[in-house]
Design an enzyme around this catalytic site. Sequence first.
Site, PDB file in Angstrom:
ATOM      1  N   THR A 109      -3.742   3.698  11.788  1.00 32.62           N
ATOM      2  CA  THR A 109      -3.606   4.314  13.111  1.00 32.62           C
ATOM      3  C   THR A 109      -4.365   5.633  13.176  1.00 32.62           C
ATOM      4  OG1 THR A 109      -1.457   3.269  13.439  1.00 32.62           O
ATOM      5  CG2 THR A 109      -1.906   5.240  14.754  1.00 32.62           C
ATOM      6  N   GLN A 121      -6.858  -5.464   9.108  1.00 31.28           N
ATOM      7  CA  GLN A 121      -6.320  -6.780   8.720  1.00 31.28           C
ATOM      8  C   GLN A 121      -7.281  -7.579   7.850  1.00 31.28           C
ATOM      9  OE1 GLN A 121      -3.383  -7.924   8.864  1.00 31.28           O
ATOM     10  NE2 GLN A 121      -2.419  -6.500  10.302  1.00 31.28           N
ATOM     11  N   SER A 125      -6.333   0.322   5.953  1.00 31.71           N
ATOM     12  CA  SER A 125      -4.941   0.735   5.725  1.00 31.71           C
ATOM     13  C   SER A 125      -4.482   0.223   4.367  1.00 31.71           C
ATOM     14  CB  SER A 125      -4.063   0.175   6.836  1.00 31.71           C
ATOM     15  OG  SER A 125      -2.714   0.490   6.592  1.00 31.71           O
ATOM     16  N   HIS A 148      -1.148  -0.237   3.269  1.00 33.29           N
ATOM     17  CA  HIS A 148       0.064  -1.062   3.121  1.00 33.29           C
ATOM     18  C   HIS A 148      -0.143  -2.525   3.491  1.00 33.29           C
ATOM     19  CE1 HIS A 148       1.743  -1.345   7.366  1.00 33.29           C
ATOM     20  NE2 HIS A 148       0.826  -0.418   7.544  1.00 33.29           N
ATOM     21  N   THR A 181      -2.685  19.225   2.532  1.00 31.68           N
ATOM     22  CA  THR A 181      -2.621  18.759   1.139  1.00 31.68           C
ATOM     23  C   THR A 181      -2.489  17.241   1.132  1.00 31.68           C
ATOM     24  OG1 THR A 181      -1.595  20.837   0.513  1.00 31.68           O
ATOM     25  CG2 THR A 181      -1.348  19.002  -1.035  1.00 31.68           C
ATOM     26  N   CYS A 230       4.274  -4.314  16.068  1.00 34.40           N
ATOM     27  CA  CYS A 230       4.501  -3.179  16.958  1.00 34.40           C
ATOM     28  C   CYS A 230       5.074  -3.615  18.298  1.00 34.40           C
ATOM     29  CB  CYS A 230       3.199  -2.426  17.179  1.00 34.40           C
ATOM     30  SG  CYS A 230       2.403  -2.046  15.631  1.00 34.40           S
TER      31      CYS A 230
HETATM   32  N1  PLP Z   1      -5.091  -1.956  13.120  1.00 35.71           N
HETATM   33  C1  PLP Z   1      -4.610  -3.194  12.968  1.00 35.71           C
HETATM   34  C2  PLP Z   1      -5.477  -4.359  13.327  1.00 35.71           C
HETATM   35  C3  PLP Z   1      -3.317  -3.404  12.484  1.00 35.71           C
HETATM   36  O1  PLP Z   1      -2.851  -4.638  12.352  1.00 35.71           O
HETATM   37  C4  PLP Z   1      -2.534  -2.267  12.156  1.00 35.71           C
HETATM   38  C5  PLP Z   1      -1.144  -2.432  11.689  1.00 35.71           C
HETATM   39  O2  PLP Z   1      -0.458  -3.380  12.007  1.00 35.71           O
HETATM   40  C6  PLP Z   1      -3.095  -0.985  12.325  1.00 35.71           C
HETATM   41  C7  PLP Z   1      -4.370  -0.871  12.816  1.00 35.71           C
HETATM   42  C8  PLP Z   1      -2.318   0.256  12.016  1.00 35.71           C
HETATM   43  O3  PLP Z   1      -2.291   0.518  10.634  1.00 35.71           O
HETATM   44  P1  PLP Z   1      -1.172   1.497  10.045  1.00 35.71           P
HETATM   45  O4  PLP Z   1       0.117   0.741  10.035  1.00 35.71           O
HETATM   46  O5  PLP Z   1      -1.659   1.806   8.641  1.00 35.71           O
HETATM   47  O6  PLP Z   1      -1.139   2.710  10.882  1.00 35.71           O
END
Ligand code: PLP
Length: 369
Positions: free
Chosen positions: A70, A172, A192, A194, A230, A317
Amino acid sequence: MIYLDHNATTPLNGQVLEAMLPYLQTFYGNPSSLYRAGRVVRSALETAREQVATLVGVQPTQVVFTSGGTEANNLAFKGIAPVRKIAISAIEHPSILETALSLKQNDVFVDTVPVDSEGLFNTQAIENLAKDGVEMVSLMLANNETGVIQNIAKISKSLRKQGVIVHTDAVQALAKIPIDFNQLGVHLMSLSSHKIYGPKGCGALIFEQGLELHSLITGGGQEHELRAGTENVAAIIGFGCAAELAAKSLASGQKKILNLRKILESELITIPGLQIFSEQQQRLPNTVQFGLPDIDGEMLLMQLDQKGIAVSSGSACSSGAGAASHVLIAMGVEQALAKSAIRISLGQENTEEEITTFVQTLKSLVSIP
Ligand code: PLP
């Protein structure tokens, strides 16, 4: 629990946890400190940067660590020198959609690239962007719901020639398909941690050398002055380790997962009326999204949950929001069918037995003998 929602998040890999622990317990120095305890941490941080850079084929200096996908998406749009007109696709993640909306409030024009019924970007609309005065675009590499993979290399080649800055959200796609930043030809790319068995709250923006980018967070000059504060040391080290593991196992791991998806899909299509979205398109090996006429997707999700099976009814989300998936609506899927959607996203630890249990449970819930 049978966990079938790896596009929402992945479990932390045991080796990743092992790599992180010393930086939560023993090596607590501030990476900006000049004495030894700081230098040790700085060095580990730079190793993590190399590991992430290697996974996507760039130099470590092209990696800025963020708090996740994000923030990387926000930095891409808001960190670039002011632009007057941008474009995004209709199927982007909310972190792009909402960021574009917030720019709109600052008098930036926002164009939307539509998709066809299979979830592919409309190529004619993309060709017209530069003529329409668009200076920057954000087009995702793979969709989080349908898993559809776009031909970003081809798109960015033509847009770049016309002077348009190209950003891709590769959150993704990372570790599910091979990614080479230079082959994609984009200027900016979001990642990302996670989603690749690393810790939450960590990600990166990859940027082309020489691109003018400004920090959104001001303060100390961390991250080459692109993100003050930091660093989240343990998480970054975990992300680096996850990236290295992904680089080693990508081909074999995804082959196994694709095999599982094929087994799953061959079972799913025996359910009368079930429709796999974007079935014929090139999709992420782990992702399948389907709709079932006359079924409420959120209700089905809850029923599966009661049976110990975790799936998504769209993107994590928007789950619980009750609204039909904006991705499916953009593809022209009828509201009722879109509201029935269930997304399965497989991961490393899933087994054939789990797939069988899922399909049997699904069939019993939708009353198929
Ligand atoms: N972009 C996409 C395509 C995602 O699927 C996600 C998370 O579901 C994100 C961005 C956001 O990533 P983060 O959870 O690390 O903020």
